[in-house]
Motif scaffolding. Structure first.
Motif, PDB file in Angstrom:
ATOM      1  N   GLY A  38      -3.671  39.518 -61.456  1.00 60.39           N
ATOM      2  CA  GLY A  38      -4.682  38.524 -61.788  1.00 60.39           C
ATOM      3  C   GLY A  38      -4.984  38.445 -63.274  1.00 60.39           C
ATOM      4  N   GLN A  39      -4.735  39.531 -63.994  1.00 56.75           N
ATOM      5  CA  GLN A  39      -5.023  39.572 -65.429  1.00 56.75           C
ATOM      6  C   GLN A  39      -3.778  39.350 -66.283  1.00 56.75           C
ATOM      7  N   ALA A  40      -2.661  39.101 -65.658  1.00 60.93           N
ATOM      8  CA  ALA A  40      -1.381  39.003 -66.374  1.00 60.93           C
ATOM      9  C   ALA A  40      -1.317  37.828 -67.341  1.00 60.93           C
ATOM     10  N   GLY A  41      -2.232  36.909 -67.250  1.00 62.42           N
ATOM     11  CA  GLY A  41      -2.267  35.815 -68.205  1.00 62.42           C
ATOM     12  C   GLY A  41      -2.893  36.219 -69.530  1.00 62.42           C
ATOM     13  N   ARG A  42      -3.671  37.303 -69.505  1.00 62.95           N
ATOM     14  CA  ARG A  42      -4.382  37.744 -70.702  1.00 62.95           C
ATOM     15  C   ARG A  42      -3.755  38.947 -71.393  1.00 62.95           C
ATOM     16  N   PHE A  43      -2.991  39.752 -70.642  1.00 63.17           N
ATOM     17  CA  PHE A  43      -2.363  40.907 -71.277  1.00 63.17           C
ATOM     18  C   PHE A  43      -1.020  41.200 -70.633  1.00 63.17           C
ATOM     19  N   ARG A  74      10.773  41.444 -63.738  1.00 55.20           N
ATOM     20  CA  ARG A  74      11.184  40.073 -64.083  1.00 55.20           C
ATOM     21  C   ARG A  74       9.970  39.142 -64.114  1.00 55.20           C
ATOM     22  N   GLY A  75       9.094  39.299 -63.135  1.00 49.95           N
ATOM     23  CA  GLY A  75       7.891  38.458 -63.088  1.00 49.95           C
ATOM     24  C   GLY A  75       6.977  38.698 -64.272  1.00 49.95           C
ATOM     25  N   ALA A  76       6.836  39.956 -64.666  1.00 48.06           N
ATOM     26  CA  ALA A  76       5.970  40.293 -65.806  1.00 48.06           C
ATOM     27  C   ALA A  76       6.518  39.745 -67.115  1.00 48.06           C
ATOM     28  N   ALA A  77       7.810  39.467 -67.155  1.00 46.97           N
ATOM     29  CA  ALA A  77       8.445  38.959 -68.373  1.00 46.97           C
ATOM     30  C   ALA A  77       8.423  37.434 -68.465  1.00 46.97           C
ATOM     31  N   LEU A  78       7.949  36.750 -67.446  1.00 48.42           N
ATOM     32  CA  LEU A  78       7.905  35.287 -67.489  1.00 48.42           C
ATOM     33  C   LEU A  78       6.997  34.818 -68.622  1.00 48.42           C
ATOM     34  N   ALA A  79       7.438  33.818 -69.355  1.00 48.07           N
ATOM     35  CA  ALA A  79       6.686  33.338 -70.513  1.00 48.07           C
ATOM     36  C   ALA A  79       5.453  32.521 -70.117  1.00 48.07           C
ATOM     37  N   ASN A  80       5.550  31.754 -69.044  1.00 45.84           N
ATOM     38  CA  ASN A  80       4.445  30.908 -68.607  1.00 45.84           C
ATOM     39  C   ASN A  80       3.398  31.766 -67.898  1.00 45.84           C
ATOM     40  N   PRO A  81       2.161  31.834 -68.419  1.00 45.62           N
ATOM     41  CA  PRO A  81       1.140  32.708 -67.822  1.00 45.62           C
ATOM     42  C   PRO A  81       0.823  32.368 -66.366  1.00 45.62           C
ATOM     43  N   LEU A  83       2.814  30.952 -64.072  1.00 45.68           N
ATOM     44  CA  LEU A  83       3.927  31.409 -63.231  1.00 45.68           C
ATOM     45  C   LEU A  83       3.959  32.925 -63.142  1.00 45.68           C
ATOM     46  N   ARG A  84       3.674  33.597 -64.259  1.00 46.55           N
ATOM     47  CA  ARG A  84       3.670  35.060 -64.283  1.00 46.55           C
ATOM     48  C   ARG A  84       2.618  35.606 -63.315  1.00 46.55           C
ATOM     49  N   ILE A  85       1.424  35.045 -63.357  1.00 47.34           N
ATOM     50  CA  ILE A  85       0.344  35.500 -62.469  1.00 47.34           C
ATOM     51  C   ILE A  85       0.738  35.290 -61.013  1.00 47.34           C
ATOM     52  N   ARG A  86       1.212  34.087 -60.691  1.00 51.64           N
ATOM     53  CA  ARG A  86       1.574  33.788 -59.292  1.00 51.64           C
ATOM     54  C   ARG A  86       2.696  34.691 -58.791  1.00 51.64           C
ATOM     55  N   GLU A  87       3.691  34.936 -59.634  1.00 52.83           N
ATOM     56  CA  GLU A  87       4.812  35.776 -59.210  1.00 52.83           C
ATOM     57  C   GLU A  87       4.357  37.221 -58.996  1.00 52.83           C
ATOM     58  N   LEU A  88       3.543  37.735 -59.880  1.00 52.74           N
ATOM     59  CA  LEU A  88       3.069  39.110 -59.709  1.00 52.74           C
ATOM     60  C   LEU A  88       2.133  39.229 -58.504  1.00 52.74           C
ATOM     61  N   GLN A  89       1.339  38.214 -58.252  1.00 53.12           N
ATOM     62  CA  GLN A  89       0.495  38.219 -57.053  1.00 53.12           C
ATOM     63  C   GLN A  89       1.351  38.197 -55.785  1.00 53.12           C
ATOM     64  N   ARG A  90       2.419  37.433 -55.821  1.00 54.62           N
ATOM     65  CA  ARG A  90       3.335  37.366 -54.667  1.00 54.62           C
ATOM     66  C   ARG A  90       3.968  38.738 -54.421  1.00 54.62           C
ATOM     67  N   ILE A  91       4.399  39.396 -55.476  1.00 52.90           N
ATOM     68  CA  ILE A  91       5.044  40.709 -55.331  1.00 52.90           C
ATOM     69  C   ILE A  91       4.034  41.751 -54.865  1.00 52.90           C
TER      70      ILE A  91
END
Length: 104
Positions: A38-43, A74-81, A83-91
């Motif tokens: 949930g915080q992957a967009g900020r850090f 791979r999800g944590a490395a996504l540039a778009n915040p 998409l990164r949040i959604r992918e990490l939440q899915r995992i």
């Protein structure tokens, strides 16, 4: 005194007390991953040691743990915040689903 120490001192303990501590530790790790997602967009979650440990604990006994650990990277490395949040939440949800029987 942490929970593990409390349960270790139970006179009639046994395997169940170790299982309780293990389940609580796993539940805490899964919660840490949900929070990090949930915080992957900020850090950058890849630089957080607690997240790394939580990911290892959540993946080590999961049937698809190695695959999900790689997917997290791979999800944590996504540039778009977003998409990164959604992918990490899915995992994180897949990890939790794989451990559902253990957490009951």
């Amino acid at each position: 005194m942490d929970r593990k120490d409390q349960l270790r001192n139970v006179a009639f303990g046994g395997a169940w007390s170790e299982q309780i501590a293990g389940r609580e530790e796993l539940a805490g790790s899964l919660q840490r991953l949900r929070d990090a997602a949930g915080q992957a967009g900020r850090f950058d979650v890849r630089t957080d040691a607690e997240v790394t440990v939580a990911l290892w604990k959540a993946c080590k006994d999961h049937p698809k743990g190695e695959m999900l650990q790689q997917a997290w990277g791979r999800g944590a490395a996504l540039a778009n915040p977003g998409l990164r949040i959604r992918e990490l939440q899915r995992i994180a949800a897949l990890l939790e689903e794989g451990h559902r029987g253990r957490l009951r």
